[in-house]
Design a protein around this motif. Structure first.
Motif, short mmCIF file in Angstrom:
data_model
loop_
_atom_site.label_atom_id
_atom_site.label_comp_id
_atom_site.label_asym_id
_atom_site.label_seq_id
_atom_site.Cartn_x
_atom_site.Cartn_y
_atom_site.Cartn_z
N HIS A 57 21.18 -21.93 -8.78
CA HIS A 57 20.67 -21.26 -7.58
C HIS A 57 20.74 -19.77 -7.80
CE1 HIS A 57 24.98 -20.59 -6.81
NE2 HIS A 57 25.14 -21.84 -7.18
N ASP A 84 30.24 -17.09 -9.38
CA ASP A 84 30.29 -18.54 -9.13
C ASP A 84 30.40 -19.22 -10.50
OD1 ASP A 84 29.94 -21.15 -8.38
OD2 ASP A 84 27.94 -20.89 -7.53
N GLU A 108 24.23 -24.47 -14.13
CA GLU A 108 25.41 -25.32 -13.96
C GLU A 108 25.11 -26.82 -14.09
OE1 GLU A 108 26.90 -25.38 -9.86
OE2 GLU A 108 25.46 -23.83 -9.36
N GLU A 118 29.42 -23.81 -15.57
CA GLU A 118 28.54 -22.91 -14.80
C GLU A 118 28.76 -21.45 -15.17
OE1 GLU A 118 29.43 -22.90 -10.59
OE2 GLU A 118 27.43 -22.12 -10.12
N THR A 171 22.58 -19.04 -11.30
CA THR A 171 23.58 -19.83 -12.02
C THR A 171 22.88 -20.90 -12.86
OG1 THR A 171 23.85 -21.54 -10.34
CG2 THR A 171 25.19 -19.57 -10.09
#
Ligand SMILES: [Mn+2]
Length: 429
Positions: free
Chosen positions: A327, A247, A372, A413, A370
């Motif tokens: 997250h 991600d 971000e 991110e 992550t």
């Protein structure tokens, strides 16, 4: 690598079963559901509990029968069907850990209605057996809490998903520099990563100019902007490898200017905060630190006029950074367990000022998450701030907001593995 993974997974499942006073579990891979009044299905998404055990991610109707002290059985769906091609036969190190039995139709599945002390883990409507507990909370909470610590096998899959996604990001950057449309950029990403749409861990966010201010911008403009109009590009896109997601988000300015300077400033603080993701740190604290650092940047660029503490406490920094710092990441792009404070399922809710924070836990070794942070110029939130009863708007330099608005926003991110010291950044390698 898989054998150590299997060892960890089976230990967690054993302990979860013992805690729930069960002898075994049936883990169902899932099946696709049809649209209303139609015979066309939604895309199939595999049960994460299933792909945690086996890297079989695109085959519905499979069942793992896992029992304490016995070799698990994988009922592998291999239908005799001339409508679709057969799912690939299974191969790889992991197959040695299972007894694999092919099933061609429902009748081939053993009758589980006499199983005692078992549960079923799968979609709510998928279990036809009254004797099985469905997704029992005690078991689920235990597994979800411990799934947050990743094995080397899992980290390697997420790393590969990063390598692949970065190929797509490179292709996308070239499209932006050539002035291609959002849609053309999306297609170049898909080609570079060799992914189908349903294989992406989440829908690509490909946003030019103001569209970057829409957090989950989902349209892809088919037309190219003129060279004079095109200013900025935000891409949030990942890949999947063996069911594990990456991600990644990047933001670019077409030319060197104030906006590109702001991107650099956000990137610098993003890398710095990623290095703070070490064992024992509260992610809520990291999120608050990010607010302070972003407020400092906003002040440096003369967008806000108050100090970072005031910006945070008044909610002003939320106007420009209205989502969580990050997250958990793994089998699900927003991996489960982020609010779960312990293996008994105690929930640690996000602070009132930060309701969208998906991760509130104290970090453990080999959590993957992550980082971000972002700065956005979102009309709806700016208008609210203007009308704010606490007079938040007095700290906003509106002419500077107008300067930056055409660029949409910035998000950077990366995917980080938590360590006791020196976290591993899987995205910058
Ligand atoms: Mn994310």
């Amino acid at each position: 690598m898989y054998s150590n993974h299997y060892k960890y997974v089976s230990e967690i499942i054993n302990q979860g079963l013992e805690k729930a006073e069960l002898d075994g579990v049936l883990i169902y891979s899932g099946h696709a559901h049809n649209y209303f009044l139609d015979d066309m299905p939604y895309a199939f998404a595999c049960n994460p509990h299933f792909k945690w055990m086996v890297p079989v991610t695109e085959t519905p109707h499979c069942i793992i029968h896992y029992r304490l002290n016995a070799k698990p059985v994988l009922y592998m769906f291999q239908p005799q069907d001339y409508w679709h091609s057969l799912p690939k036969m299974v191969e790889g190190d992991w197959t040695a850990f299972f007894e694999i039995i092919a099933i061609g139709c429902k009748e081939d599945v053993p009758d589980f209605s006499n199983l005692k002390n078992h549960c079923w883990v799968g979609q709510a409507d998928s279990c036809e057996y009254d004797n099985l507990q469905h997704n029992p909370k005690v078991y689920m909470d235990y597994v979800h809490f411990h799934r947050a610590c990743k094995t080397d096998y899992e980290i390697e899959n997420i790393r590969q998903a990063n390598v692949l996604a970065l190929k797509g990001h490179n292709a996308a950057l070239q499209c932006f520099q050539k002035g291609y449309s959002e849609f053309e950029t999306h297609m170049a990403y898909m080609l570079a990563t060799q992914h189908n749409e349903h294989q992406l861990p989440y829908g690509n966010i490909i946003a030019q100019n103001e569209n970057g201010a829409v957090l989950h911008y989902q349209h892809m403009q088919r037309n190219r902007l003129s060279k004079d109009d095109l200013k900025s590009f935000l891409i949030d896109a990942g890949c999947s490898v063996n069911g594990y997601a990456s991600d990644i988000t990047r933001t670019y300015s077409l030319v060197d200017n104030e906006f590109s300077e702001m991107i650099k400033a956000v990137e610098k603080m993003q890398i710095a905060i990623g290095k703070r993701a070490v064992v024992g740190v509260s992610y809520i604290d990291l999120h608050k630190q990010a607010h302070h650092m972003l407020a400092d940047i906003l002040k440096d660029f003369d967008v806000i006029t108050c100090d970072a503490q005031t910006a945070h406490d008044s909610g002003l920094s939320n106007v420009f950074f209205p989502h969580g710092l990050g997250h958990y990441l793994g089998l699900q792009v927003h991996d489960c367990g982020g609010h779960q404070n312990d293996e008994n399922g105690t929930i640690l809710s996000p602070p009132e000022l930060h309701p969208f924070l998906r991760l509130t836990r104290t970090l453990q070794e080999n959590n993957v998450l992550t980082i971000e942070p972002g700065i956005y110029f979102i009309d709806m939130l700016l208008n609210k701030a203007k009308a704010n009863s606490r007079d938040m708007g007095k700290y906003i330099n509106w002419s500077r907001v107008n300067d930056f608005k055409p660029y949409g926003g910035i998000r950077i991110e990366d995917n980080i593995v938590v360590k006791a010291e020196n976290p591993v950044n899987l995205t910058r390698i």
